[in-house]
Design a protein around this motif. Structure first.
Motif, PDB file in Angstrom:
ATOM      1  N   ASP A 182       5.301  -2.822   1.481  1.00  0.00           N
ATOM      2  CA  ASP A 182       6.422  -3.055   2.397  1.00  0.00           C
ATOM      3  C   ASP A 182       7.759  -2.695   1.774  1.00  0.00           C
ATOM      4  O   ASP A 182       8.798  -3.180   2.232  1.00  0.00           O
ATOM      5  N   CYS A 183       7.753  -1.854   0.750  1.00  0.00           N
ATOM      6  CA  CYS A 183       9.013  -1.429   0.107  1.00  0.00           C
ATOM      7  C   CYS A 183      10.014  -1.003   1.185  1.00  0.00           C
ATOM      8  O   CYS A 183       9.716  -0.117   1.990  1.00  0.00           O
ATOM      9  N   ILE A 184      11.189  -1.623   1.183  1.00  0.00           N
ATOM     10  CA  ILE A 184      12.151  -1.321   2.262  1.00  0.00           C
ATOM     11  C   ILE A 184      12.672   0.108   2.172  1.00  0.00           C
ATOM     12  O   ILE A 184      13.213   0.642   3.124  1.00  0.00           O
ATOM     13  N   ALA A 185      12.504   0.749   1.016  1.00  0.00           N
ATOM     14  CA  ALA A 185      13.032   2.108   0.860  1.00  0.00           C
ATOM     15  C   ALA A 185      12.037   3.173   1.319  1.00  0.00           C
ATOM     16  O   ALA A 185      12.420   4.161   1.938  1.00  0.00           O
ATOM     17  N   CYS A 186      10.735   3.002   1.022  1.00  0.00           N
ATOM     18  CA  CYS A 186       9.817   4.128   1.222  1.00  0.00           C
ATOM     19  C   CYS A 186       8.625   3.826   2.136  1.00  0.00           C
ATOM     20  O   CYS A 186       7.788   4.698   2.352  1.00  0.00           O
ATOM     21  N   ALA A 187       8.552   2.615   2.691  1.00  0.00           N
ATOM     22  CA  ALA A 187       7.362   2.278   3.483  1.00  0.00           C
ATOM     23  C   ALA A 187       7.324   2.987   4.834  1.00  0.00           C
ATOM     24  O   ALA A 187       6.274   3.097   5.455  1.00  0.00           O
ATOM     25  N   ARG A 244       9.662  10.463  -5.928  1.00  0.00           N
ATOM     26  CA  ARG A 244       9.650   9.128  -6.543  1.00  0.00           C
ATOM     27  C   ARG A 244      10.608   8.218  -5.786  1.00  0.00           C
ATOM     28  O   ARG A 244      11.738   8.596  -5.487  1.00  0.00           O
ATOM     29  N   CYS A 245      10.126   7.015  -5.486  1.00  0.00           N
ATOM     30  CA  CYS A 245      10.983   6.022  -4.830  1.00  0.00           C
ATOM     31  C   CYS A 245      11.857   5.362  -5.892  1.00  0.00           C
ATOM     32  O   CYS A 245      11.347   4.856  -6.887  1.00  0.00           O
ATOM     33  N   THR A 246      13.171   5.379  -5.663  1.00  0.00           N
ATOM     34  CA  THR A 246      14.074   4.810  -6.667  1.00  0.00           C
ATOM     35  C   THR A 246      14.019   3.287  -6.666  1.00  0.00           C
ATOM     36  O   THR A 246      14.490   2.647  -7.589  1.00  0.00           O
ATOM     37  N   ARG A 247      13.411   2.698  -5.634  1.00  0.00           N
ATOM     38  CA  ARG A 247      13.382   1.240  -5.583  1.00  0.00           C
ATOM     39  C   ARG A 247      12.090   0.668  -6.183  1.00  0.00           C
ATOM     40  O   ARG A 247      12.118  -0.154  -7.077  1.00  0.00           O
ATOM     41  N   CYS A 248      10.929   1.143  -5.681  1.00  0.00           N
ATOM     42  CA  CYS A 248       9.665   0.565  -6.152  1.00  0.00           C
ATOM     43  C   CYS A 248       9.004   1.449  -7.213  1.00  0.00           C
ATOM     44  O   CYS A 248       7.988   1.065  -7.789  1.00  0.00           O
ATOM     45  N   HIS A 249       9.544   2.642  -7.436  1.00  0.00           N
ATOM     46  CA  HIS A 249       9.068   3.586  -8.460  1.00  0.00           C
ATOM     47  C   HIS A 249       7.699   4.182  -8.157  1.00  0.00           C
ATOM     48  O   HIS A 249       7.114   4.860  -8.996  1.00  0.00           O
ATOM     49  N   ARG A 250       7.152   3.915  -6.962  1.00  0.00           N
ATOM     50  CA  ARG A 250       5.893   4.592  -6.611  1.00  0.00           C
ATOM     51  C   ARG A 250       6.182   6.066  -6.368  1.00  0.00           C
ATOM     52  O   ARG A 250       7.291   6.461  -6.020  1.00  0.00           O
ATOM     53  N   ILE A 251       5.142   6.905  -6.540  1.00  0.00           N
ATOM     54  CA  ILE A 251       5.278   8.319  -6.240  1.00  0.00           C
ATOM     55  C   ILE A 251       4.657   8.564  -4.868  1.00  0.00           C
ATOM     56  O   ILE A 251       3.483   8.245  -4.645  1.00  0.00           O
TER      57      ILE A 251
HETATM   58 ZN   LIG Z   1       9.512   2.321  -2.542  1.00  0.00          ZN
END
Ligand SMILES: [Zn+2]
Length: 406
Positions: A182-187, A244-251
């Motif tokens: 549920d990352c608010i940046a990349c979900a 790369r997500c700058t918030r959760c660091h997932r690729i």
């Molecule tokens: Zn993210």
């Protein structure tokens, strides 16, 4: 390691492991109730026992589809401050929210309070502790792992910073955390239309996220703007871009596959790097007029020496990207335009001159103002990022990573 692979490893480890009954967490805490539920279907008795302990019924349930092929991620939030995350109805993570006023952390882990520091948790849990990366403390609970999350920058030495404890199957640092679903940046960057992936809308959403600084394109892969035309050319079996997500660091790995549907995965760095990608064909074979014209102005690969340097050119100008070592921990590289004398020496001596020049850059500490290469280093100037991006794009087929993924 994907969450699915983590669960497979878990079942192997479980069957092999002789439990160490001496560990405090097994005897003195209720953590075994959580540990035993990880990896089980929500209807299995071990999972039922956990849910019964969590509360009579969840007071909040949220769900979303994650990736493609899609996984249904469901979060069950209980009034007791416990949260259970299911992937396709398998228990993949359980969180004890320390800041939830209602959670009785000490009922689960005697001696642990929401004010616990990391050292106090070590004593209360009584399991081996490790660190993932620089700042993620975790405990090894038999076959699974519990991360201890603290607010602030490494805030674990001060009371009041404990955010929660999350039990997962995959070793922290090696896989994505289920709570990042549920990352608010990349979900929300994967766009579906009537259930199917809308490729063009997803490319636009990813591009918007890059423009907003939320995602960062990894230039070792296909450029986002090239993804659709390259796929349409059918020249590559699989084209993939990674961001790369700058918030959760997932690729975020978005791949278009010839003769098959698109794939969209969230990965940890190590697993993303292992994805396959063939060499990207020359742009004349797949780009439109505008893209081919843009390529005329771009840097192009000429030659390289593994681990030492890359030679690139723009029209008649030659540039050497030479690696140097700042300290045992830090590697960097400098981009130097070959001057007339360099070009002459290169014409005469070929690669051996480039090796010599790269060696003088390496030994010349180009990051110091006193270095003769300091002023020549284009990466150090105000448009250093543009130069870096241009070089990364030019050498995409020739990096160490490229050799390993083909
Ligand atoms: Zn993210």
């Amino acid at each position: 390691m994907t969450i699915r692979a983590g669960l497979a490893r878990l079942s192997r480890t479980r069957s092999m492991q002789r439990s160490d009954r001496m560990e405090r967490w097994r005897r003195k805490t209720k953590l075994p109730l959580i540990v035993d539920a990880i990896g089980l279907h929500v209807t299995a008795s071990g999972a039922r026992r956990l849910l019964d302990a969590a509360g009579p019924a969840p007071d909040g349930v949220t769900e979303r589809l994650v990736g493609e092929p899609a996984i249904r991620s469901r979060r069950l939030h209980y009034a007791t401050g416990i949260e259970v995350i299911l992937h396709d109805e398998i228990v993949v993570a359980v969180t004890l929210h320390a800041r939830d006023a209602t959670v009785e952390l000490s009922a689960w882990i005697p001696g642990a309070s929401p004010n616990a520091t990391l050292e106090e948790l070590v004593t209360a849990i009584g399991a081996p502790r490790g660190f993932a990366g620089f700042g993620q403390p975790y405990f090894t609970l038999g076959p699974v792992y519990a991360t201890a999350d603290f607010a602030g920058n490494r805030g674990w030495n001060e009371p009041g910073n404990l955010v929660g404890i999350t039990v997962v199957a995959t070793k922290p640092g090696l896989g994505c955390r289920p709570d990042d679903d549920d990352c608010i940046a990349c979900a929300e960057v994967l766009v579906r239309d009537h259930g199917a992936v809308d490729v063009n809308a997803t490319v636009r959403a990813l591009g918007d996220a890059v423009s907003a600084g939320i995602l960062v394109e990894d230039l070792h892969w296909v450029r986002l703007s090239d993804l659709v035309p390259l796929h349409a050319s059918r020249l590559m079996p699989r084209v993939e871009c990674q961001l790369r997500c700058t918030r959760c660091h997932r690729i975020v790995c978005f791949a278009l596959v010839r003769d098959s549907g698109p794939r969209f995965e969230y990965c940890a760095m190590d697993e993303a790097r292992r994805h396959p990608l063939e060499a990207i064909p020359a742009v004349e074979l797949w780009g439109d007029e505008e893209r081919i014209a843009a390529d005329q102005e771009a840097l192009h690969y000429v030659d390289h020496e593994p681990g030492a340097w890359f030679l690139v050119r723009r029209k008649d100008a030659l540039f050497l990207d030479a690696r140097y070592v700042v300290s045992s921990m830090v590697d960097a590289s400098a981009l130097v335009r070959l001057d007339a004398a360099d070009v002459e020496a290169y014409r005469t001596d070929g690669r051996s001159y480039l090796c010599e020049l790269a060696r003088s850059i390496h030994d010349g500490s180009p990051h110091r103002e006193t270095s003769p290469f300091y002023a020549r280093n284009l990466f150090g100037g105000s448009d250093g990022k543009q130069w870096r991006d241009a070089v990364a794009t030019a050498i995409v087929n020739h990096t160490w990573l490229a050799q390993h993924r083909q």
